[in-house]
Write an enzyme that holds these catalytic residues in place. Structure first.
Site, PDB file in Angstrom:
ATOM      1  N   LYS A  78       0.863  -1.183   0.000  1.00  0.00           N
ATOM      2  CA  LYS A  78       0.000   0.000   0.000  1.00  0.00           C
ATOM      3  C   LYS A  78       0.891   1.221   0.000  1.00  0.00           C
ATOM      4  O   LYS A  78       2.014   1.171   0.531  1.00  0.00           O
ATOM      5  CB  LYS A  78      -0.865   0.021   1.271  1.00  0.00           C
ATOM      6  CG  LYS A  78      -2.055   0.940   1.170  1.00  0.00           C
ATOM      7  CD  LYS A  78      -3.200   0.268   0.458  1.00  0.00           C
ATOM      8  CE  LYS A  78      -4.370   1.190   0.291  1.00  0.00           C
ATOM      9  NZ  LYS A  78      -5.510   0.474  -0.316  1.00  0.00           N
ATOM     10  N   GLY A 178     -20.457   6.278   2.453  1.00  0.00           N
ATOM     11  CA  GLY A 178     -19.408   6.580   1.473  1.00  0.00           C
ATOM     12  C   GLY A 178     -19.936   6.303   0.077  1.00  0.00           C
ATOM     13  O   GLY A 178     -19.724   5.225  -0.472  1.00  0.00           O
ATOM     14  N   GLY A 180     -19.147   6.745  -2.949  1.00  0.00           N
ATOM     15  CA  GLY A 180     -18.135   6.964  -3.985  1.00  0.00           C
ATOM     16  C   GLY A 180     -18.157   5.785  -4.945  1.00  0.00           C
ATOM     17  O   GLY A 180     -19.210   5.168  -5.163  1.00  0.00           O
ATOM     18  N   VAL A 182     -17.059   2.634  -4.827  1.00  0.00           N
ATOM     19  CA  VAL A 182     -17.535   1.362  -4.285  1.00  0.00           C
ATOM     20  C   VAL A 182     -18.990   1.487  -3.827  1.00  0.00           C
ATOM     21  O   VAL A 182     -19.838   0.645  -4.129  1.00  0.00           O
ATOM     22  CB  VAL A 182     -16.640   0.896  -3.116  1.00  0.00           C
ATOM     23  CG1 VAL A 182     -17.216  -0.348  -2.451  1.00  0.00           C
ATOM     24  CG2 VAL A 182     -15.225   0.631  -3.606  1.00  0.00           C
ATOM     25  N   GLY A 183     -19.279   2.559  -3.101  1.00  0.00           N
ATOM     26  CA  GLY A 183     -20.607   2.724  -2.512  1.00  0.00           C
ATOM     27  C   GLY A 183     -21.715   2.836  -3.542  1.00  0.00           C
ATOM     28  O   GLY A 183     -22.748   2.164  -3.444  1.00  0.00           O
TER      29      GLY A 183
END
Ligand code: NAD
Length: 374
Positions: A78, A178, A180, A182-183
């Site tokens: 990451k 959220g 965005g 994914v949401g």
């Protein structure tokens, strides 16, 4: 040398923690390459003002487990860049290019998109280093956020999980924290399966309407750059108010540690699908189990994005990626929930055991493989 520098080190990693600065362009970043036993590590590059080495390490470890769980020939890593995700485009390009140049020789790390970065950012990284995933279509990429790869996997996890918690998707009330990439795609895929979106939020607050929110209109509203709370429907929520909204399926799709000991008692869901990475603290995971809430762990449920990225890296197609996501996330969810039920343990514990065994087996095949492992 201070032992503190090695406070994250255990039998799996991290293999490297790299600190990157370039004062000329105001760049400050961290890369954690956790484990590369299964191959060069894939993991997102997050651009956010409030990240830390610890968060980066925890996210890198989550990628090690996620990639092993999904059976990918990639380890986990990451990176985090400190900055405002809404900085103007020229500043973002300068920052991303400077970051990419600085890690050009860190060949065991393949960056991908994450919060604050997108396909264009990955194109800049590839231009500087020759490697990245989550590229625009024009560069041979499979735009994972545009097609909703992670959410497609969450929906596959939901289809399996419904058998384990008695929540049928048809008519299920869904709350998404959220709204965005994914949401919003999660809301769309679940609505396609008959579920009803009853609440959604973003960084500026949220809304709840037990009568249901029109998913496509809310997506259009968000894409026009407007906050969820200005949608003009339902009751307005403060940022964390969405945790207590009565629903069947609760989807965290924003920041880490949003479910904690101090708010978990207010959660009124029966199934939690972890779209975000590390959205619940260990105390909250335990408490959910005691409360009879089934929680499908992040590195099982949200692997769709990295599976898509690995298919792209290997030169595969969008159709192949979606089929792969559905098969892998679906079968892993079933394996984990069956193991959790059989042994009476938390789904996260069952999933960690499976993933850790896969990492150990891969490590045993490498030079300096684990001593005593079988
Ligand atoms: P995104 O930037 O597209 O969307 C994030 C959304 O969360 C935005 O709408 C933002 O306003 C909102 N948000 C931020 N802080 C919030 C808060 N405190 N409360 C409510 N909402 C808040 O990011 P994304 O790609 O959708 O990623 C969301 C999460 O899913 C992250 O944890 C990410 O690591 C994880 N994830 C993403 C992918 C992927 O394929 N994009 C894959 C696996 C995991």
């Amino acid at each position: 040398m201070s032992q503190d520098m090695f406070r994250f080190a255990d039998e799996f990693g991290p293999a490297k923690i790299v600190h990157v600065t370039n004062p000329t362009v105001g760049l400050r970043a961290i890369v954690v390459v956790d484990n590369v036993a299964t191959g060069p590590a894939i993991g997102g590059t997050r651009l956010a003002p409030d990240v830390s080495v610890e968060e980066c390490f925890r996210l890198a470890r989550a990628m090690t487990l996620k990639n092993a769980m999904a059976g990918l020939s990639h380890g986990g890593a990451k990176s985090v860049i400190f900055g405002d995700p809404d900085m103007d485009r020229a500043d973002k390009e300068r920052t991303l290019r400077a970051f990419a140049r600085a890690i050009a020789d860190l060949s065991e790390y393949i960056p991908g998109p994450d919060m604050g970065t997108d396909e264009t950012a990955m194109a800049w990284v590839k231009d500087e280093t020759g490697r990245s995933v989550g590229l625009p279509r024009v560069l041979g990429g499979i735009p994972l956020d545009e097609i909703g790869a992670t959410a497609y996997g969450l929906a596959a996890a939901a289809e399996v999980a419904q058998e384990f918690c008695g929540v049928g998707l048809k008519g299920a009330r869904v709350a998404v924290q959220g709204f965005g990439a994914v949401g919003m795609h999660s809301a769309r895929f679940l609505a396609e399966r008959g579920a009803v979106l009853v609440a959604a939020s973003d960084s500026r607050g949220g809304i709840a309407d037990p009568g249901g929110l029109d998913v496509e209109s809310l997506i259009a509203h968000k894409r026009a750059g407007r906050p969820v709370r200005d949608f003009g429907r339902g009751e307005t929520l403060q940022s964390e108010g969405i945790v207590g909204v009565p629903c069947d399926i609760w989807i965290p799709a924003a920041r880490p540690d949003v479910l904690r000991a101090d708010n978990i008692e207010t959660l009124k869901a029966r199934l939690v699908l972890q779209g975000a990475n590390i959205p619940a603290t260990p105390e909250a995971e335990t408490r959910m189990h005691e409360m009879g809430i089934l929680s499908v762990p992040d590195f099982v449920a949200n692997a769709g994005g990295v599976i898509c990225a690995a298919v792209e890296y290997a030169g595969g197609t969008e159709g192949g990626a979606l089929a792969n996501i559905r098969e892998k996330v679906g079968s892993n969810t079933r394996e984990v929930l069956e193991a959790a039920r059989k042994h009476g343990v938390l789904p996260r514990a069952a999933a960690s055991k499976i993933a850790v065994e896969r990492v150990r087996s891969a490590m045993a095949l490498r030079r300096w493989g684990l001593r005593g492992s079988d």
